[in-house]
Scaffold this motif. Structure first.
Motif, PDB file in Angstrom:
ATOM      1  N   UNK A 155      34.674  37.565  52.384  1.00  0.00           N
ATOM      2  CA  UNK A 155      34.422  38.592  51.363  1.00  0.00           C
ATOM      3  C   UNK A 155      35.717  39.000  50.665  1.00  0.00           C
ATOM      4  N   UNK A 156      36.751  39.281  51.448  1.00  0.00           N
ATOM      5  CA  UNK A 156      38.041  39.688  50.886  1.00  0.00           C
ATOM      6  C   UNK A 156      38.643  38.567  50.045  1.00  0.00           C
ATOM      7  N   UNK A 157      38.532  37.337  50.524  1.00  0.00           N
ATOM      8  CA  UNK A 157      39.053  36.191  49.784  1.00  0.00           C
ATOM      9  C   UNK A 157      38.322  36.024  48.458  1.00  0.00           C
ATOM     10  N   UNK A 158      37.007  36.188  48.468  1.00  0.00           N
ATOM     11  CA  UNK A 158      36.217  36.063  47.240  1.00  0.00           C
ATOM     12  C   UNK A 158      36.622  37.108  46.217  1.00  0.00           C
ATOM     13  N   UNK A 159      36.807  38.341  46.667  1.00  0.00           N
ATOM     14  CA  UNK A 159      37.223  39.421  45.766  1.00  0.00           C
ATOM     15  C   UNK A 159      38.618  39.138  45.193  1.00  0.00           C
ATOM     16  N   UNK A 160      39.507  38.629  46.023  1.00  0.00           N
ATOM     17  CA  UNK A 160      40.847  38.271  45.547  1.00  0.00           C
ATOM     18  C   UNK A 160      40.777  37.164  44.502  1.00  0.00           C
ATOM     19  N   UNK A 161      39.865  36.212  44.715  1.00  0.00           N
ATOM     20  CA  UNK A 161      39.694  35.111  43.759  1.00  0.00           C
ATOM     21  C   UNK A 161      39.171  35.611  42.417  1.00  0.00           C
ATOM     22  N   UNK A 162      38.317  36.620  42.443  1.00  0.00           N
ATOM     23  CA  UNK A 162      37.833  37.211  41.189  1.00  0.00           C
ATOM     24  C   UNK A 162      39.008  37.792  40.399  1.00  0.00           C
ATOM     25  N   UNK A 163      39.889  38.494  41.116  1.00  0.00           N
ATOM     26  CA  UNK A 163      41.078  39.061  40.467  1.00  0.00           C
ATOM     27  C   UNK A 163      42.004  37.963  39.952  1.00  0.00           C
ATOM     28  N   UNK A 164      42.223  36.933  40.767  1.00  0.00           N
ATOM     29  CA  UNK A 164      43.078  35.815  40.354  1.00  0.00           C
ATOM     30  C   UNK A 164      42.482  35.077  39.161  1.00  0.00           C
ATOM     31  N   UNK A 165      41.155  34.921  39.144  1.00  0.00           N
ATOM     32  CA  UNK A 165      40.511  34.195  38.045  1.00  0.00           C
ATOM     33  C   UNK A 165      40.713  34.917  36.712  1.00  0.00           C
ATOM     34  N   UNK A 166      40.802  36.250  36.769  1.00  0.00           N
ATOM     35  CA  UNK A 166      41.070  37.012  35.548  1.00  0.00           C
ATOM     36  C   UNK A 166      42.464  36.697  35.018  1.00  0.00           C
ATOM     37  N   UNK A 167      43.429  36.511  35.931  1.00  0.00           N
ATOM     38  CA  UNK A 167      44.783  36.154  35.521  1.00  0.00           C
ATOM     39  C   UNK A 167      44.849  34.760  34.906  1.00  0.00           C
ATOM     40  N   UNK A 168      43.943  33.884  35.350  1.00  0.00           N
ATOM     41  CA  UNK A 168      43.932  32.505  34.853  1.00  0.00           C
ATOM     42  C   UNK A 168      43.685  32.455  33.349  1.00  0.00           C
ATOM     43  N   UNK A 198      34.396  46.491  33.326  1.00  0.00           N
ATOM     44  CA  UNK A 198      33.174  46.960  33.982  1.00  0.00           C
ATOM     45  C   UNK A 198      32.454  45.792  34.653  1.00  0.00           C
ATOM     46  N   UNK A 199      32.398  44.645  33.976  1.00  0.00           N
ATOM     47  CA  UNK A 199      31.746  43.460  34.541  1.00  0.00           C
ATOM     48  C   UNK A 199      32.435  43.034  35.831  1.00  0.00           C
ATOM     49  N   UNK A 200      33.766  43.011  35.812  1.00  0.00           N
ATOM     50  CA  UNK A 200      34.520  42.611  37.002  1.00  0.00           C
ATOM     51  C   UNK A 200      34.329  43.607  38.148  1.00  0.00           C
ATOM     52  N   UNK A 201      34.298  44.898  37.819  1.00  0.00           N
ATOM     53  CA  UNK A 201      34.083  45.933  38.845  1.00  0.00           C
ATOM     54  C   UNK A 201      32.707  45.760  39.493  1.00  0.00           C
ATOM     55  N   UNK A 202      31.689  45.539  38.664  1.00  0.00           N
ATOM     56  CA  UNK A 202      30.332  45.351  39.182  1.00  0.00           C
ATOM     57  C   UNK A 202      30.245  44.103  40.058  1.00  0.00           C
ATOM     58  N   UNK A 203      30.915  43.042  39.635  1.00  0.00           N
ATOM     59  CA  UNK A 203      30.903  41.797  40.399  1.00  0.00           C
ATOM     60  C   UNK A 203      31.549  41.984  41.766  1.00  0.00           C
ATOM     61  N   UNK A 204      32.680  42.685  41.776  1.00  0.00           N
ATOM     62  CA  UNK A 204      33.388  42.936  43.035  1.00  0.00           C
ATOM     63  C   UNK A 204      32.547  43.811  43.967  1.00  0.00           C
ATOM     64  N   UNK A 205      31.917  44.836  43.410  1.00  0.00           N
ATOM     65  CA  UNK A 205      31.066  45.718  44.222  1.00  0.00           C
ATOM     66  C   UNK A 205      29.903  44.948  44.834  1.00  0.00           C
ATOM     67  N   UNK A 206      29.320  44.031  44.058  1.00  0.00           N
ATOM     68  CA  UNK A 206      28.202  43.226  44.550  1.00  0.00           C
ATOM     69  C   UNK A 206      28.651  42.295  45.680  1.00  0.00           C
ATOM     70  N   UNK A 207      29.802  41.670  45.496  1.00  0.00           N
ATOM     71  CA  UNK A 207      30.353  40.768  46.520  1.00  0.00           C
ATOM     72  C   UNK A 207      30.620  41.536  47.817  1.00  0.00           C
ATOM     73  N   UNK A 208      31.204  42.735  47.687  1.00  0.00           N
ATOM     74  CA  UNK A 208      31.511  43.546  48.863  1.00  0.00           C
ATOM     75  C   UNK A 208      30.237  43.973  49.585  1.00  0.00           C
ATOM     76  N   UNK A 209      29.230  44.335  48.822  1.00  0.00           N
ATOM     77  CA  UNK A 209      27.948  44.763  49.400  1.00  0.00           C
ATOM     78  C   UNK A 209      27.295  43.620  50.180  1.00  0.00           C
ATOM     79  N   UNK A 210      27.240  42.450  49.570  1.00  0.00           N
ATOM     80  CA  UNK A 210      26.652  41.282  50.224  1.00  0.00           C
ATOM     81  C   UNK A 210      27.459  40.893  51.461  1.00  0.00           C
ATOM     82  N   UNK A 211      28.797  40.925  51.336  1.00  0.00           N
ATOM     83  CA  UNK A 211      29.666  40.586  52.462  1.00  0.00           C
ATOM     84  C   UNK A 211      29.484  41.521  53.638  1.00  0.00           C
ATOM     85  N   UNK A 212      29.380  42.807  53.366  1.00  0.00           N
ATOM     86  CA  UNK A 212      29.177  43.797  54.436  1.00  0.00           C
ATOM     87  C   UNK A 212      27.844  43.579  55.143  1.00  0.00           C
ATOM     88  N   UNK A 213      26.813  43.277  54.361  1.00  0.00           N
ATOM     89  CA  UNK A 213      25.491  43.047  54.941  1.00  0.00           C
ATOM     90  C   UNK A 213      25.486  41.795  55.823  1.00  0.00           C
TER      91      UNK A 213
END
Length: 222
Positions: A155-168, A198-213
């Motif tokens: 989960x943490x790695x996926x969220x980090x990748x979302x942030x890195x992909x924005x830098x790409x 907002x899109x990136x924030x929503x995506x990260x929140x969704x990833x975290x929610x799924x990961x926690x579950x």
């Protein structure tokens, strides 16, 4: 009603979103394939473990730390020749996935190592005492015991990748980050910039929610 600037770039926004998912998906898959065994290797070769090897531990640890110490934006530029060699281009989401994968592998490997360190050493020692082979210990003891921690690491790695992909997007990697730079930053359109955030924030929140579950589901102790 949506602002006119958003309506205009809606097709681009849709394309950018799926490019981000594509980049993150490929990079995460590669990180799982290479990072998981790398993290296990870092753990089992440590002092006092059943495959203790100072040389292997030192070399693998040095390489992992070296890659992790380089800021992603620098790594992104430094790996352009390798990206060109592998994909035949330096722009687009597939090309960006090369740098994302290189950054994600050592990051996830450390996540795996940390999860394995949380296992009670007595469980490992008991497995060794009954004559279990290293492969059996890894497959039947370490991985099942560390499963919740590994899921959280994914989960943490996926969220980090979302942030890195924005830098790409800075080097034409595509995705939401690229859209934010081209339509938001270069055109001074704050509405577009805010929408991408907002899109990136929503995506990260969704990833975290799924990961926690998922972590709760695989945690046999819960």
């Amino acid at each position: 009603m949506l602002p006119e600037s958003i309506v205009t770039i809606l097709p681009e926004l849709n394309k950018a979103f799926f490019e981000t998912i594509y980049m993150v998906g490929i990079s995460l898959l590669i990180a799982l394939i290479f990072g998981l065994p790398l993290g296990i290797l870092l753990f089992v070769t440590d002092k006092g473990l059943f495959l203790q090897n100072k040389l292997v531990k030192a070399i693998v640890g040095f390489v992992v730390n070296m890659v992790r110490s380089v800021p992603f934006i620098i790594l992104l530029v430094a790996l352009l020749p390798l990206t060109k060699l592998i994909t035949g281009t330096t722009i687009g989401p597939t090309a960006a996935s090369v740098s994302l994968s290189v950054a994600a592998i050592p990051f996830f490997a450390r996540m795996v190592e940390t999860s394995l360190r949380e296992i009670d050493k007595g469980v490992v020692e008991a497995s060794v005492a009954v004559g279990a082979t290293p492969w059996m210990i890894i497959k039947d003891v370490l991985l099942p015991e560390a499963k919740p921690g590994i899921v959280q690491g994914i989960t943490i790695t996926t969220i980090s990748l979302v942030a890195y992909s924005a830098m790409a997007g800075i080097v034409g990697g595509g995705g939401v980050g690229d859209l934010a730079i081209r339509f938001g930053y270069y055109r001074y359109d704050n509405t577009v910039m805010l929408t991408t955030v907002i899109i990136l924030i929503c995506l990260v929140q969704l990833i975290q929610l799924v990961g926690d579950q998922l972590a709760r589901v695989v945690d046999k102790k819960s």
